[in-house]
Design a protein around this motif. Structure first.
Motif, PDB file in Angstrom:
ATOM      1  N   TRP A  60       7.890 -11.109  -0.687  1.00 15.23           N
ATOM      2  CA  TRP A  60       8.246 -10.466   0.581  1.00 15.23           C
ATOM      3  C   TRP A  60       8.615  -9.002   0.384  1.00 15.23           C
ATOM      4  CZ3 TRP A  60       6.430 -12.529   4.632  1.00 15.23           C
ATOM      5  CH2 TRP A  60       6.306 -13.913   4.731  1.00 15.23           C
ATOM      6  N   ARG A  61       9.176  -8.682  -0.775  1.00 18.65           N
ATOM      7  CA  ARG A  61       9.464  -7.270  -1.061  1.00 18.65           C
ATOM      8  C   ARG A  61       8.172  -6.463  -1.122  1.00 18.65           C
ATOM      9  NH1 ARG A  61      12.523  -8.067  -5.082  1.00 18.65           N
ATOM     10  NH2 ARG A  61      10.977  -7.887  -6.735  1.00 18.65           N
ATOM     11  N   GLU A  62       7.164  -6.985  -1.817  1.00 17.44           N
ATOM     12  CA  GLU A  62       5.872  -6.309  -1.900  1.00 17.44           C
ATOM     13  C   GLU A  62       5.134  -6.331  -0.566  1.00 17.44           C
ATOM     14  OE1 GLU A  62       4.474  -4.564  -4.246  1.00 17.44           O
ATOM     15  OE2 GLU A  62       6.170  -4.795  -5.618  1.00 17.44           O
ATOM     16  N   TRP A  63       5.284  -7.394   0.172  1.00 15.33           N
ATOM     17  CA  TRP A  63       4.637  -7.495   1.492  1.00 15.33           C
ATOM     18  C   TRP A  63       5.107  -6.360   2.397  1.00 15.33           C
ATOM     19  CZ3 TRP A  63       5.647  -8.048   6.687  1.00 15.33           C
ATOM     20  CH2 TRP A  63       4.633  -8.581   7.481  1.00 15.33           C
ATOM     21  N   LEU A  64       6.413  -6.136   2.409  1.00 16.74           N
ATOM     22  CA  LEU A  64       6.974  -5.077   3.251  1.00 16.74           C
ATOM     23  C   LEU A  64       6.625  -3.693   2.706  1.00 16.74           C
ATOM     24  CD1 LEU A  64      10.509  -6.566   3.995  1.00 16.74           C
ATOM     25  CD2 LEU A  64       8.663  -6.210   5.645  1.00 16.74           C
ATOM     26  N   ALA A  65       6.745  -3.522   1.387  1.00 15.26           N
ATOM     27  CA  ALA A  65       6.517  -2.203   0.792  1.00 15.26           C
ATOM     28  C   ALA A  65       5.069  -1.748   0.953  1.00 15.26           C
ATOM     29  CB  ALA A  65       6.897  -2.235  -0.688  1.00 15.26           C
ATOM     30  N   GLY A  66       4.123  -2.679   0.879  1.00 17.10           N
ATOM     31  CA  GLY A  66       2.720  -2.291   0.941  1.00 17.10           C
ATOM     32  C   GLY A  66       2.039  -2.588   2.254  1.00 17.10           C
ATOM     33  N   TRP A  67       2.816  -2.869   3.299  1.00 20.38           N
ATOM     34  CA  TRP A  67       2.239  -3.317   4.565  1.00 20.38           C
ATOM     35  C   TRP A  67       1.277  -2.283   5.159  1.00 20.38           C
ATOM     36  CZ3 TRP A  67       2.167  -1.741   9.678  1.00 20.38           C
ATOM     37  CH2 TRP A  67       1.757  -2.698  10.603  1.00 20.38           C
ATOM     38  N   ARG A  68       1.701  -1.059   5.269  1.00 16.50           N
ATOM     39  CA  ARG A  68       0.871  -0.044   5.908  1.00 16.50           C
ATOM     40  C   ARG A  68      -0.387   0.246   5.088  1.00 16.50           C
ATOM     41  NH1 ARG A  68      -0.120   5.329   5.778  1.00 16.50           N
ATOM     42  NH2 ARG A  68      -0.563   6.370   7.773  1.00 16.50           N
ATOM     43  N   ARG A  69      -0.228   0.502   3.815  1.00 14.74           N
ATOM     44  CA  ARG A  69      -1.377   0.853   2.967  1.00 14.74           C
ATOM     45  C   ARG A  69      -2.365  -0.317   2.874  1.00 14.74           C
ATOM     46  NH1 ARG A  69      -3.473   4.176  -0.794  1.00 14.74           N
ATOM     47  NH2 ARG A  69      -4.342   3.284  -2.701  1.00 14.74           N
ATOM     48  N   ALA A  70      -1.841  -1.531   2.757  1.00 13.67           N
ATOM     49  CA  ALA A  70      -2.723  -2.692   2.661  1.00 13.67           C
ATOM     50  C   ALA A  70      -3.547  -2.870   3.933  1.00 13.67           C
ATOM     51  CB  ALA A  70      -1.900  -3.954   2.385  1.00 13.67           C
ATOM     52  N   ASN A  71      -2.953  -2.619   5.073  1.00 14.29           N
ATOM     53  CA  ASN A  71      -3.701  -2.758   6.325  1.00 14.29           C
ATOM     54  C   ASN A  71      -4.731  -1.650   6.500  1.00 14.29           C
ATOM     55  OD1 ASN A  71      -2.890  -5.146   7.852  1.00 14.29           O
ATOM     56  ND2 ASN A  71      -0.839  -4.257   7.849  1.00 14.29           N
ATOM     57  N   VAL A  72      -4.376  -0.450   6.078  1.00 12.11           N
ATOM     58  CA  VAL A  72      -5.346   0.655   6.169  1.00 12.11           C
ATOM     59  C   VAL A  72      -6.547   0.381   5.272  1.00 12.11           C
ATOM     60  CG1 VAL A  72      -5.730   3.088   5.625  1.00 12.11           C
ATOM     61  CG2 VAL A  72      -3.659   2.396   6.848  1.00 12.11           C
ATOM     62  N   LEU A  73      -6.286  -0.031   4.039  1.00 13.42           N
ATOM     63  CA  LEU A  73      -7.370  -0.269   3.094  1.00 13.42           C
ATOM     64  C   LEU A  73      -8.060  -1.615   3.306  1.00 13.42           C
ATOM     65  CD1 LEU A  73      -5.723   1.122  -0.173  1.00 13.42           C
ATOM     66  CD2 LEU A  73      -7.427   2.221   1.290  1.00 13.42           C
ATOM     67  N   GLY A  74      -7.410  -2.516   4.031  1.00 17.91           N
ATOM     68  CA  GLY A  74      -8.025  -3.803   4.305  1.00 17.91           C
ATOM     69  C   GLY A  74      -8.833  -3.832   5.590  1.00 17.91           C
ATOM     70  N   ALA A  75      -8.691  -2.797   6.425  1.00 17.15           N
ATOM     71  CA  ALA A  75      -9.406  -2.767   7.706  1.00 17.15           C
ATOM     72  C   ALA A  75     -10.927  -2.876   7.528  1.00 17.15           C
ATOM     73  CB  ALA A  75      -9.036  -1.498   8.477  1.00 17.15           C
TER      74      ALA A  75
END
Length: 217
Positions: free
Chosen positions: A80-95
């Protein structure tokens, strides 16, 4: 020069072997339990973001826990720590993956309505794009975690990644295909570890290839 002496009569020599054997079993059980826990966390992480905004942060966090974390630690807090920390970047790169997956699904639905040469051509194209996309998907979490580059640079590398390591690409496709087949034949296994296992195995192969690329650069 020391000499070997036989064990004294009556000495129990099986205790060490038993401990070693049971220790190995416990390590396997811990690994299996961890895979199941991470699989559940991916599903929860995806649900926490309404699937569309939760899936890619969950995949990124799961890859971190499986390949970068301490196997002895409980995975819940690090995930959950990584989920929150990487939420924005992961969604941008996962789009792009989301858009590409939706496009493949629509093409497949169109394929079902076709017949003749057009169907065969579209089917071949879908297979090729699907295989290439599967390799990109195998690289995606490790590339996102390893390199802090722009979205354009990251995706330029991801699109070329299958060609940079043909052996790794074939291995990733085989792993994903076998895991998918097992999940299809035994749905319970797919539910318990159908995401974590291929993420772990393909991630290890991607890491090896990325290490090689980094060493050469």
């Amino acid at each position: 020069m020391s000499e070997l002496r036989p064990d004294k009569p009556g000495r129990d020599t099986s205790a060490g072997d038993e401990i070693g054997w049971t220790g190995g079993v416990m390590r396997v059980l811990r690994r299996v339990t961890r895979l199941v826990e991470v699989n559940v966390l991916v599903l929860l992480g995806a649900a926490a973001g309404g699937v569309v905004l939760g899936l890619w942060p969950a995949v990124r966090a799961a890859s971190t826990v499986l390949l970068d974390g301490d196997p002895a630690d409980a995975p819940w807090r690090p995930f959950w720590r990584e989920w929150l920390a990487g939420w924005r970047r992961a969604n941008v790169l996962g789009a792009p993956l989301t858009v590409g997956g939706a496009a493949l699904l629509l093409d497949y639905l169109v394929l079902l309505q076709l017949d003749g040469p057009g169907r065969a051509a579209l089917q071949l194209g879908l297979v090729l794009v699907g295989v290439w996309g599967a390799v990109v998907l195998a690289y995606w979490p490790r590339v996102v975690l390893r390199y802090d580059r722009s979205a354009l640079e990251t995706w330029r590398f991801l699109l070329l990644s299958p060609a940079l390591g043909p052996g790794t690409a074939v291995g990733a496709v085989v792993v994903l295909g076998v895991c998918g087949l097992v999940a299809y034949v035994i749905p319970l296994l797919g539910l318990l570890a159908g995401i974590a296992v291929p993420l772990w195995l393909s991630g290890r192969m991607a890491d090896d290839r990325l290490n090689h690329i980094d060493d050469q650069s």
